[in-house]
Design a protein around this motif. Structure first.
Motif, PDB file in Angstrom:
ATOM      1  N   SER A   1       1.359  -1.471  -0.216  1.00 48.17           N
ATOM      2  CA  SER A   1       0.155   0.485  -0.025  1.00 48.17           C
ATOM      3  C   SER A   1       0.821   1.389  -0.141  1.00 48.17           C
TER       4      SER A   1
ATOM      5  N   ALA B   1       2.134   1.503  -3.883  1.00 49.62           N
ATOM      6  CA  ALA B   1       0.925   2.589  -4.457  1.00 49.62           C
ATOM      7  C   ALA B   1       1.018   3.990  -4.055  1.00 49.62           C
ATOM      8  N   ASP B   2       0.254   4.403  -3.243  1.00 48.09           N
ATOM      9  CA  ASP B   2       0.385   5.588  -2.273  1.00 48.09           C
ATOM     10  C   ASP B   2       1.070   6.130  -2.594  1.00 48.09           C
TER      11      ASP B   2
ATOM     12  N   VAL C   1      -0.729   5.214  -7.750  1.00 50.32           N
ATOM     13  CA  VAL C   1      -1.173   4.196  -8.171  1.00 50.32           C
ATOM     14  C   VAL C   1      -2.266   3.285  -7.944  1.00 50.32           C
ATOM     15  N   GLU C   2      -3.456   2.481  -8.617  1.00 55.10           N
ATOM     16  CA  GLU C   2      -4.010   1.956  -7.369  1.00 55.10           C
ATOM     17  C   GLU C   2      -3.563   0.906  -6.916  1.00 55.10           C
ATOM     18  N   LEU C   3      -3.797   0.451  -5.926  1.00 49.58           N
ATOM     19  CA  LEU C   3      -3.291  -1.234  -5.646  1.00 49.58           C
ATOM     20  C   LEU C   3      -4.712  -1.810  -5.100  1.00 49.58           C
ATOM     21  N   VAL C   4      -4.388  -2.932  -6.406  1.00 53.51           N
ATOM     22  CA  VAL C   4      -5.772  -4.588  -6.873  1.00 53.51           C
ATOM     23  C   VAL C   4      -5.909  -5.274  -6.300  1.00 53.51           C
ATOM     24  N   GLU C   5      -6.203  -6.184  -5.843  1.00 51.94           N
ATOM     25  CA  GLU C   5      -5.932  -7.487  -5.772  1.00 51.94           C
ATOM     26  C   GLU C   5      -6.503  -8.407  -6.979  1.00 51.94           C
TER      27      GLU C   5
ATOM     28  N   ASP D   1      -9.858  -7.578  -8.361  1.00 51.62           N
ATOM     29  CA  ASP D   1     -10.704  -6.275  -8.463  1.00 51.62           C
ATOM     30  C   ASP D   1     -10.440  -6.533 -10.015  1.00 51.62           C
TER      31      ASP D   1
ATOM     32  N   MET E   1      -9.191  -3.272 -14.903  1.00 48.89           N
ATOM     33  CA  MET E   1      -9.525  -3.183 -13.097  1.00 48.89           C
ATOM     34  C   MET E   1     -11.642  -2.580 -12.509  1.00 48.89           C
ATOM     35  N   ARG E   2     -11.297  -3.767 -11.673  1.00 49.24           N
ATOM     36  CA  ARG E   2     -13.079  -2.121 -11.685  1.00 49.24           C
ATOM     37  C   ARG E   2     -13.379  -1.885 -10.843  1.00 49.24           C
ATOM     38  N   THR E   3     -13.004  -0.497 -11.879  1.00 48.84           N
ATOM     39  CA  THR E   3     -13.645   0.904 -11.426  1.00 48.84           C
ATOM     40  C   THR E   3     -15.270   0.933 -10.765  1.00 48.84           C
TER      41      THR E   3
END
Lengths: 312, 508
Positions: free
Chosen positions: B269, B272-273, B277-281, B284, B294-296
């Motif tokens: 995290s 990404a922070d 950028v996005e932190l995805v699993e 997502d 990725m699901r936004t």
């Protein structure tokens, strides 16, 4: 923005709001219990308000003050206990760490550390007031960091949606459990016992002072109902919460350029509020009104989860 | 190899037994007056060669400090870490689920000259590793040339046959590498291992520096320390430079984490922070129209570069471990078709396998045509009968490691193990010799740490972080210094109670 992140923010702020409301409710509960002969009745009412009376009874049986306090504050089996809720808020904050400013994250993390410490041992009658103050102070701290450092973008608005869905729900539940003292028939009685009941309702939403500013010393059931349901200046009233929801959805509609079902549902709920007066509500039945309201709010919430793809 | 002398990076080479010559009084924590520390330092100086130049300005500062203030600062630093939530999760320990890695306030200082040489050696090694990976998954010239045996690859679990013939975008396999180094003398550095999969710990490098800047600003105005804070930006640039051909517009980068309960979640995290950028699993993500998306809140959006902190095996249940819920079904097919960059590339484990490690000097020579600048620790491969015999005869002197192990688990440190532990390990070794390699115990350098009783020497290693892109190799000056906090211990892994220090590279 990820759907998961929107969901994490929404839940983080629902949980934070819940912890604060639970603390207020308990403070008012303790206060009124001290003034009554059947003191434990008030704790039953507190458990009812948080919708945990059944799960409490399954675990402890009879309602006693000490068990109720333990259950509401520390019990990990209670999904609404302050400890569970703060932990969930922090876990959601970890999940959406990239969407939060460092100050907000540190404030949430510190709240979790502080409360974990404070709630690690049994909280007795004597310590209860300080612990409840601590919970409210921590919540205020997070809100302060949030208001002071977060960009007013979609992130902010998802967090606010969580806050006001939860607040609308919590205030409505309080009114429902206490609805019998707010009924027109009850208001005619006007005994001192009822005055204490009314005061408890106001205390439970930290509204004694605000009420006095509005109505003076004239404490009446109808006014209290008007104040907590329809007064748009009162930050914990239903009308206020619904108004804020509409604002937040309005922002998201502009931000993403689409109006969605959740916006329409919140909008409809809001127009209902603008159309109705307090006498109408009381005549038709407060309980029925609140039940319908709770259903509508829950529906707005679950529609939001779908509209913004919180879950896969 | 006996530990007769130890090189202390502050005080030079010691004169006595490594275990005996401590730069501190006994750890009784008794006295704490302003003078007690300096008397310890005097004592230390008589036992060592003398203060080494990189520490001169620091030592002058230290002489003016009193231990009480330093102790307070040490506590303050811990408080900062606790508040920031810089924690790691320990597997299999429910109650202490999140732990802080102990931080020591005494910086480790490396001169600009020392660093220049190290950086050259690191770059050489990292280029060789990338060339090796390309070769191994294409023509395998190094095997044809007879420099490493074919079994080393063919029978190696870290070799990913699905990567054969795959062209990673930009030609880069290891976008992020961590080279673990130990020091044994003034100019002697050994590579302990290469981390070519998903090296962790870089968030500690960055947070350690932030904390030191907050605690001791005056130290940074007296010493010209090369900054490290550029790392997240450099990482993002480096990843973006490896974007696949399918990219439209600015490359979309994301970090893939196994989730909240992974031991390095904080770091995922954090990165990404800091990169923005996005932190995805895995849940997502899904494959949409030949891209990984990725699901936004507004629907599925394609990702160009995925910095994944999920192991190969869990990356794609359709192509690898079918049980994995952490990955993205079909991501590997998208990768093969050039629809996404996965950093690091799948299959890079073949380059940091401990058996392949023993061939690193050959690998460097083969691909760079140069002599290796950094030394390799002499390594016995237990699958070779002669080596195995030697290892069995000398277990009490050797460190024996699992070929695929990491985190300091499943290893034997001969000199500090009991007869019983050695006997148990011998059984394990005999049951599956090919699973082990052995190395001599090196006389690892020490660096002072701050204790209640004053300064005390402890063993350290160093993990510099290296970024590779088509634009070149970027090495952040310094890296993460891990320190074995237990007196005499050689194991620096955080999972085994090790701590960390800020690491300074001086401008000159």
């Amino acid at each position: 923005m990820l759907g998961k992140t929107a969901g994490g923010l929404y839940w983080m702020f629902r949980y934070l709001e819940r912890s604060e409301n639970t603390a207020r409710l308990m403070a008012a509960g303790q206060r009124i219990a001290l003034t009554r002969s059947h003191a434990d009745d008030e704790w039953i009412s507190v458990l009812e308000t948080t919708a945990t009376l059944d799960s409490y009874s399954a675990r402890y049986g009879e309602v006693t003050r000490d068990n109720a306090i333990q259950w509401m504050l520390c019990d990990r089996d209670n999904t609404s206990s302050v400890m569970t809720v703060i932990e969930s808020a922090r876990n959601n904050a970890r999940l959406v760490r990239t969407a939060l400013t460092r100050e907000v994250w540190e404030s949430v993390n510190e709240s979790w550390m502080t409360l974990k410490d404070a709630l690690s041992q049994k909280v007795g009658e004597r310590e209860l007031p300080q612990v409840l103050t601590l919970i409210r102070n921590r919540s205020a701290h997070v809100r302060g960091a949030f208001a002071g450092t977060m960009l007013r973008n979609d992130i902010y608005n998802f967090a606010r949606l969580g806050t006001f869905i939860e607040r609308a729900d919590n205030t409505a539940r309080l009114l429902d459990v206490k609805s019998y003292v707010l009924l027109p028939s009850a208001s005619a009685v006007g005994s001192s016992l009822d005055n204490v009941q009314w005061e408890t309702i106001l205390r439970s939403v930290s509204a004694e002072g605000a009420y006095r500013m509005t109505y003076g010393q004239d404490v009446r059931a109808r006014n209290i109902a008007q104040f907590l349901i329809l007064d748009r200046r009162m930050p914990r009233s239903l009308a206020f919460s619904v108004g804020k929801l509409v604002d937040n959805y309005g922002y998201l509609a502009d931000c993403y350029g689409t109006r969605l079902d959740s916006h329409a549902k919140a909008g409809a709920l809001h127009s209902d509020f603008l159309a109705v007066g307090i006498d109408e509500i009381l005549d038709a039945g407060l309980h029925e009104f609140i039940q319908a309201f709770l259903r509508d709010v829950a529906e707005v919430g679950s529609q939001t989860e779908v509209d913004y793809r919180f879950y896969a | 190899m006996q530990m007769t002398t130890t090189f202390d990076e502050m005080w030079g080479r010691g004169m006595g037994q490594s275990q005996g010559h401590s730069a501190t009084a006994s750890d009784d924590g008794a006295s704490g007056g302003p003078n007690s520390r300096s008397s310890r330092m005097t004592q230390a100086q008589t036992m060592y060669e003398g203060l080494r130049p990189p520490y001169a300005a620091f030592d002058a500062w230290l002489k003016g400090e009193n231990p009480g203030r330093l102790l307070r600062k040490q506590h303050e630093a811990e408080e900062v870490f606790r508040l920031t939530g810089i924690t790691f999760n320990v597997y299999g320990r429910a109650e202490a689920a999140e732990r802080l890695i102990p931080f020591d306030i005494i910086p480790r200082i490396i001169s600009g000259r020392e660093w220049a040489r190290l950086a050259k050696g690191i770059e050489q090694r990292v280029r060789a590793i990338n060339a090796f990976l390309h070769d191994i998954y294409h023509r395998q010239e190094i095997i044809r040339a007879g420099r490493i045996p074919v079994e080393m690859i063919a029978r190696n679990a870290a070799f990913l046959s699905k990567m054969i013939g795959v062209e990673p975008p930009g030609g880069v396999y290891t976008h992020i590498v961590g080279i673990d180094l130990v020091r044994t003398g003034e100019d002697e550095f050994y590579v302990l291992e290469d981390n070519a999969r998903t090296p962790s710990g870089v968030s500690y490098m960055l947070e350690n520096r932030e904390t030191m800047l907050q605690m001791f600003p005056e130290l940074f105005s007296r010493n010209r320390v090369r900054p490290v804070s550029n790392y997240p930006l450099a990482l993002r640039r480096s990843l973006a430079a490896c974007a696949p051909a399918a990219t439209r517009g600015d490359p979309v980068v994301a970090v893939l984490t196994p989730g909240l309960y992974n031991s390095a979640y904080y770091e995922h995290s954090f990165l990404a922070d800091k990169m923005g950028v996005e932190l995805v699993e895995g849940h997502d993500l899904r494959v949409v129209g030949g891209r990984v998306a990725m699901r936004t809140t507004e629907g599925y959006k394609p990702i160009d570069v995925l910095y994944r902190r999920v192991d190969d095996d869990f990356l794609d249940p359709l192509n690898f471990n079918p049980e994995s819920g952490l990955g993205v079904p079909g991501i590997f097919d998208v990768y093969r078709a050039g629809g996404i960059t996965i950093a690091n590339a799948p299959g890079t484990g073949i380059a940091d396998d401990k058996a392949v490690y023993s061939y690193m000097p050959e690998i460097v020579r083969f691909y760079t045509g140069e002599a290796p600048i950094l030394q390799n620790v002499p390594t016995w491969r237990c699958n070779e009968p002669q080596a195995l015999r030697y290892v069995l005869d000398n277990l009490h002197d050797l460190v024996v490691k699992e070929v695929h192990g990491s985190g300091g688990y499943g290893m034997l440190v001969g000199p500090t193990s009991s007869k019983k532990e050695i006997a148990t390990f011998r059984e394990k070794l005999l049951a599956n010799p090919g699973n082990y390699i052995a190395q001599p115990t090196l006389a690892l350098s020490t660096v002072p740490i701050f204790t209640r009783a004053g300064l005390a020497p402890r063993h350290v290693d160093l993990r510099p972080y290296v970024l590779v892109s088509p634009d070149g190799v970027t090495i952040t000056p310094g890296g993460l210094t891990r320190v074995a906090l237990k007196k005499g211990s050689l194991v620096v892994n955080s999972s085994q109670g090790g701590g960390t220090k800020d690491t300074w590279v001086l401008e000159e």
